[in-house]
Design a protein around this motif. Structure first.
Motif, PDB file in Angstrom:
ATOM      1  N   PHE A 156     -31.876 -22.879  49.424  1.00  7.84           N
ATOM      2  CA  PHE A 156     -32.838 -23.944  49.692  1.00  7.84           C
ATOM      3  C   PHE A 156     -32.672 -24.531  51.093  1.00  7.84           C
ATOM      4  O   PHE A 156     -33.074 -25.667  51.356  1.00  7.84           O
ATOM      5  CB  PHE A 156     -32.711 -25.054  48.638  1.00  7.84           C
ATOM      6  CG  PHE A 156     -33.038 -24.598  47.241  1.00  7.84           C
ATOM      7  CD1 PHE A 156     -34.295 -24.129  46.927  1.00  7.84           C
ATOM      8  CD2 PHE A 156     -32.065 -24.631  46.254  1.00  7.84           C
ATOM      9  CE1 PHE A 156     -34.592 -23.695  45.644  1.00  7.84           C
ATOM     10  CE2 PHE A 156     -32.349 -24.211  44.970  1.00  7.84           C
ATOM     11  CZ  PHE A 156     -33.616 -23.738  44.659  1.00  7.84           C
ATOM     12  N   GLU A 157     -32.083 -23.770  51.979  1.00  8.31           N
ATOM     13  CA  GLU A 157     -31.835 -24.225  53.341  1.00  8.31           C
ATOM     14  C   GLU A 157     -33.105 -24.702  54.021  1.00  8.31           C
ATOM     15  O   GLU A 157     -33.104 -25.686  54.762  1.00  8.31           O
ATOM     16  CB  GLU A 157     -31.203 -23.103  54.162  1.00  8.31           C
ATOM     17  CG  GLU A 157     -31.036 -23.413  55.642  1.00  8.31           C
ATOM     18  CD  GLU A 157     -30.066 -24.555  55.912  1.00  8.31           C
ATOM     19  OE1 GLU A 157     -30.203 -25.219  56.953  1.00  8.31           O
ATOM     20  OE2 GLU A 157     -29.170 -24.783  55.069  1.00  8.31           O
ATOM     21  N   ARG A 158     -34.241 -24.021  53.764  1.00  6.16           N
ATOM     22  CA  ARG A 158     -35.490 -24.405  54.429  1.00  6.16           C
ATOM     23  C   ARG A 158     -35.981 -25.779  54.005  1.00  6.16           C
ATOM     24  O   ARG A 158     -36.850 -26.367  54.651  1.00  6.16           O
ATOM     25  CB  ARG A 158     -36.573 -23.356  54.170  1.00  6.16           C
ATOM     26  CG  ARG A 158     -37.056 -23.260  52.730  1.00  6.16           C
ATOM     27  CD  ARG A 158     -38.030 -22.103  52.581  1.00  6.16           C
ATOM     28  NE  ARG A 158     -38.623 -22.001  51.258  1.00  6.16           N
ATOM     29  CZ  ARG A 158     -38.057 -21.426  50.220  1.00  6.16           C
ATOM     30  NH1 ARG A 158     -36.840 -20.903  50.342  1.00  6.16           N
ATOM     31  NH2 ARG A 158     -38.666 -21.367  49.054  1.00  6.16           N
ATOM     32  N   TYR A 159     -35.426 -26.299  52.912  1.00  7.95           N
ATOM     33  CA  TYR A 159     -35.817 -27.635  52.445  1.00  7.95           C
ATOM     34  C   TYR A 159     -34.887 -28.725  52.981  1.00  7.95           C
ATOM     35  O   TYR A 159     -35.034 -29.884  52.623  1.00  7.95           O
ATOM     36  CB  TYR A 159     -35.812 -27.690  50.909  1.00  7.95           C
ATOM     37  CG  TYR A 159     -36.875 -26.847  50.257  1.00  7.95           C
ATOM     38  CD1 TYR A 159     -38.178 -27.320  50.124  1.00  7.95           C
ATOM     39  CD2 TYR A 159     -36.578 -25.586  49.762  1.00  7.95           C
ATOM     40  CE1 TYR A 159     -39.159 -26.554  49.518  1.00  7.95           C
ATOM     41  CE2 TYR A 159     -37.556 -24.801  49.155  1.00  7.95           C
ATOM     42  CZ  TYR A 159     -38.837 -25.294  49.034  1.00  7.95           C
ATOM     43  OH  TYR A 159     -39.805 -24.527  48.442  1.00  7.95           O
ATOM     44  N   ARG A 160     -33.921 -28.329  53.811  1.00 11.45           N
ATOM     45  CA  ARG A 160     -32.914 -29.300  54.214  1.00 11.45           C
ATOM     46  C   ARG A 160     -33.526 -30.531  54.884  1.00 11.45           C
ATOM     47  O   ARG A 160     -33.194 -31.668  54.536  1.00 11.45           O
ATOM     48  CB  ARG A 160     -31.875 -28.683  55.145  1.00 11.45           C
ATOM     49  CG  ARG A 160     -30.740 -29.666  55.456  1.00 11.45           C
ATOM     50  CD  ARG A 160     -29.883 -29.264  56.639  1.00 11.45           C
ATOM     51  NE  ARG A 160     -29.119 -28.050  56.394  1.00 11.45           N
ATOM     52  CZ  ARG A 160     -28.120 -27.654  57.168  1.00 11.45           C
ATOM     53  NH1 ARG A 160     -27.782 -28.375  58.227  1.00 11.45           N
ATOM     54  NH2 ARG A 160     -27.478 -26.527  56.919  1.00 11.45           N
ATOM     55  N   SER A 161     -34.421 -30.308  55.858  1.00 12.04           N
ATOM     56  CA  SER A 161     -34.990 -31.452  56.579  1.00 12.04           C
ATOM     57  C   SER A 161     -35.785 -32.358  55.650  1.00 12.04           C
ATOM     58  O   SER A 161     -35.784 -33.586  55.798  1.00 12.04           O
ATOM     59  CB  SER A 161     -35.881 -30.971  57.728  1.00 12.04           C
ATOM     60  OG  SER A 161     -36.976 -30.221  57.238  1.00 12.04           O
ATOM     61  N   ILE A 162     -36.462 -31.765  54.657  1.00 13.68           N
ATOM     62  CA  ILE A 162     -37.233 -32.574  53.705  1.00 13.68           C
ATOM     63  C   ILE A 162     -36.311 -33.362  52.802  1.00 13.68           C
ATOM     64  O   ILE A 162     -36.486 -34.575  52.609  1.00 13.68           O
ATOM     65  CB  ILE A 162     -38.164 -31.671  52.876  1.00 13.68           C
ATOM     66  CG1 ILE A 162     -39.224 -31.029  53.773  1.00 13.68           C
ATOM     67  CG2 ILE A 162     -38.841 -32.467  51.757  1.00 13.68           C
ATOM     68  CD1 ILE A 162     -40.098 -30.015  53.080  1.00 13.68           C
ATOM     69  N   LEU A 163     -35.279 -32.702  52.250  1.00 10.15           N
ATOM     70  CA  LEU A 163     -34.364 -33.391  51.342  1.00 10.15           C
ATOM     71  C   LEU A 163     -33.561 -34.464  52.066  1.00 10.15           C
ATOM     72  O   LEU A 163     -33.208 -35.489  51.473  1.00 10.15           O
ATOM     73  CB  LEU A 163     -33.412 -32.387  50.684  1.00 10.15           C
ATOM     74  CG  LEU A 163     -34.060 -31.394  49.711  1.00 10.15           C
ATOM     75  CD1 LEU A 163     -33.019 -30.433  49.165  1.00 10.15           C
ATOM     76  CD2 LEU A 163     -34.748 -32.129  48.571  1.00 10.15           C
ATOM     77  N   ARG A 164     -33.270 -34.237  53.340  1.00 11.37           N
ATOM     78  CA  ARG A 164     -32.504 -35.230  54.094  1.00 11.37           C
ATOM     79  C   ARG A 164     -33.308 -36.500  54.347  1.00 11.37           C
ATOM     80  O   ARG A 164     -32.739 -37.570  54.570  1.00 11.37           O
ATOM     81  CB  ARG A 164     -32.036 -34.651  55.433  1.00 11.37           C
ATOM     82  CG  ARG A 164     -30.922 -33.628  55.298  1.00 11.37           C
ATOM     83  CD  ARG A 164     -30.308 -33.298  56.654  1.00 11.37           C
ATOM     84  NE  ARG A 164     -29.613 -34.469  57.178  1.00 11.37           N
ATOM     85  CZ  ARG A 164     -29.731 -34.915  58.426  1.00 11.37           C
ATOM     86  NH1 ARG A 164     -30.535 -34.300  59.280  1.00 11.37           N
ATOM     87  NH2 ARG A 164     -29.059 -35.959  58.832  1.00 11.37           N
ATOM     88  N   HIS A 165     -34.635 -36.389  54.326  1.00 10.35           N
ATOM     89  CA  HIS A 165     -35.473 -37.554  54.594  1.00 10.35           C
ATOM     90  C   HIS A 165     -36.218 -38.035  53.347  1.00 10.35           C
ATOM     91  O   HIS A 165     -37.027 -38.952  53.417  1.00 10.35           O
ATOM     92  CB  HIS A 165     -36.478 -37.236  55.705  1.00 10.35           C
ATOM     93  CG  HIS A 165     -35.833 -36.984  57.030  1.00 10.35           C
ATOM     94  ND1 HIS A 165     -35.433 -35.730  57.438  1.00 10.35           N
ATOM     95  CD2 HIS A 165     -35.477 -37.835  58.026  1.00 10.35           C
ATOM     96  CE1 HIS A 165     -34.876 -35.812  58.633  1.00 10.35           C
ATOM     97  NE2 HIS A 165     -34.891 -37.065  59.010  1.00 10.35           N
ATOM     98  N   LEU A 166     -35.939 -37.407  52.227  1.00 12.34           N
ATOM     99  CA  LEU A 166     -36.613 -37.761  50.981  1.00 12.34           C
ATOM    100  C   LEU A 166     -36.154 -39.132  50.489  1.00 12.34           C
ATOM    101  O   LEU A 166     -34.986 -39.487  50.598  1.00 12.34           O
ATOM    102  CB  LEU A 166     -36.299 -36.696  49.922  1.00 12.34           C
ATOM    103  CG  LEU A 166     -37.047 -36.755  48.603  1.00 12.34           C
ATOM    104  CD1 LEU A 166     -38.512 -36.399  48.824  1.00 12.34           C
ATOM    105  CD2 LEU A 166     -36.410 -35.764  47.627  1.00 12.34           C
ATOM    106  N   GLY A 167     -37.084 -39.870  49.914  1.00  9.70           N
ATOM    107  CA  GLY A 167     -36.697 -41.097  49.235  1.00  9.70           C
ATOM    108  C   GLY A 167     -36.231 -42.222  50.120  1.00  9.70           C
ATOM    109  O   GLY A 167     -35.429 -43.065  49.705  1.00  9.70           O
TER     110      GLY A 167
END
Length: 428
Positions: A156-167
């Motif tokens: 899920f590396e490609r989701y890192r930037s999204i998960l880091r800024h989620l919520g």
């Protein structure tokens, strides 16, 4: 432009003669003019809480004013304002089994000014494992009321930037803390020290109405979200997530439909045109919007999301999410009998799209609220990427989709058809 919509004279008697002039109102040139503003580099991706989304709001408000819409009842203008809490992490000291974890490998959701947690505290460790449905798993994580330490698989590396800024935002203060860790397979001991700055910040939907002529207390909604992802890490020198398809295309449709129905000036039911903020960070704009009126008065909601590219069936087609939950899709199809355009049921049901856009806030209240889209969600090459730019859109096909929405909705706007309600006891 070639006309691909051909209707019998009996199909739209309420708009007798007017539907013939629809090409003058909704066409590729008009569509491109709106897209070229909303998806321009100057608006820098319209991220929530930025000056850029403020510019987008001003543009939509000016359009509503020029078209001749009225503000939502009780509002002084087209802005529907509300507040959200924004959390900014200022200190993050995290050690796992004695090793310090760099900030780049951490994503934090916390609305507490100060957090100190160890393995001795009430913290649940879960994994985002290879092969997991990340959207379902993240949905469950965000609904949790527990403190969570989430170990994210490298797939899920490609989701890192999204998960880091989620919520980073919430409408209500949250009591739990969620920490995403990348590159960590197992945890025995940990120490988490966080310090956060919590700020209450304003946001606004943009909402305009056309009062109904004979059924003013019955509402039909056309909606889309005008926020996107903003500016991120550069990819091949480009850092702006323009969101031309997601969802400037939907906002373009709403503005075009507002102009069409205003010129028709024959709507029995009140039409609400709504562009929502904060969809990308949790559908907060539509959540607030859904609480501003009695949902029993809403007879239908047309939420429009990503219609700038061809559907899996090609041109002159789109799909409707949650097709089986009401008979609204059948009404739209019936109204398009004899045309070259075709609505289909959502082919991506495993992705639960019915619950992933702004229609969900109203559907959960029983409203026949569906999203219309063409996005190939199993293979949409520019989805949530910097490449979602104006050059990737088919303006002619977009115009035909918007015209199809306008004409297929006519019997609902006229009060002749009323879709069945969503059975909220069967929502899952």
């Amino acid at each position: 432009m070639k006309k691909v919509l051909v209707f019998s004279m009996l199909s739209f008697t309420a708009f007798s003669g007017f539907s013939q002039s629809i090409d003058k109102i909704i066409n590729a040139k008009e569509v491109a003019a709106i897209e070229n503003v909303l998806a321009s580099d100057s608006l820098r991706g319209r991220a929530t809480f930025t000056d850029d989304i403020e510019k987008a709001s001003n543009f939509i408000e000016n359009k509503f004013q020029k078209i001749g819409l009225q503000p939502f009842p009780g509002a002084k203008n087209f802005r529907q304002e509300f507040f959200m809490n924004q959390s900014t992490n200022t200190v993050a000291n995290i050690t796992i089994d004695g090793a310090v974890i760099p900030d780049s490998l951490v994503g934090i959701i916390s609305f507490q000014p100060k957090v100190d947690l160890t393995e001795k505290d009430n913290v649940k460790i879960i994994k985002l494992s290879a092969g997991d449905n990340i959207r379902q798993k993240i949905g469950a994580i965000l609904k949790s009321k527990e403190n969570l330490l989430v170990l994210v698989d490298p797939s899920f590396e490609r989701y890192r930037s999204i998960l880091r800024h989620l919520g980073k935002e919430s409408m209500t203060p949250e009591t739990n803390t969620i920490v995403f860790l990348f590159g960590v397979d197992n945890v025995k001991t940990f120490n988490i020290h966080l310090e956060n700055t919590i700020v209450k910040k304003p946001l606004n939907n943009v909402v305009g109405i056309l009062p109904g002529k004979t059924l003013p207390d019955e509402y039909v909604i056309f909606s889309a979200h005008y926020d996107h992802l903003g500016v991120g890490q550069p990819v091949n020198g480009d850092s702006i997530y323009n969101g031309a398809n997601d969802d400037a295309s939907g906002v373009t449709a709403v503005l075009s439909l507002a102009k069409y129905f205003k010129k028709a000036n024959n709507n029995a039911r009140t039409i609400i045109f709504a562009t929502f903020t904060a969809e990308e960070i949790g559908e907060f704009g539509s959540q607030y919007f859904s609480k501003q009126f009695d949902p029993a008065k809403v007879v239908a909601m047309f939420n429009i999301e990503m219609i700038g590219t061809e559907s899996k069936w090609g041109k002159n087609s789109a799909y409707i999410t949650g097709y089986d939950k009401t008979d609204m899709g059948k009404i739209l199809e019936r109204n398009l009998t004899g045309s070259a355009f075709k609505f289909y049921p959502d082919p991506y049901t495993e992705q639960h799209l019915f619950y992933r856009s702004d229609n969900a806030s109203l559907a959960k209240l029983g409203v026949p609220a569906h999203t219309i889209s063409t996005s190939k969600m199993d293979n949409e090459p520019n989805y949530h990427k910097v490449s979602d730019e104006i050059s990737t859109l088919d303006m002619d096909n977009m115009a035909e989709i918007i015209k199809a929405i306008a004409l297929s909705s006519t019997t609902i706007v006229d009060g002749k058809d009323t879709p069945t309600r969503v059975d909220t006891s069967k929502l899952n």
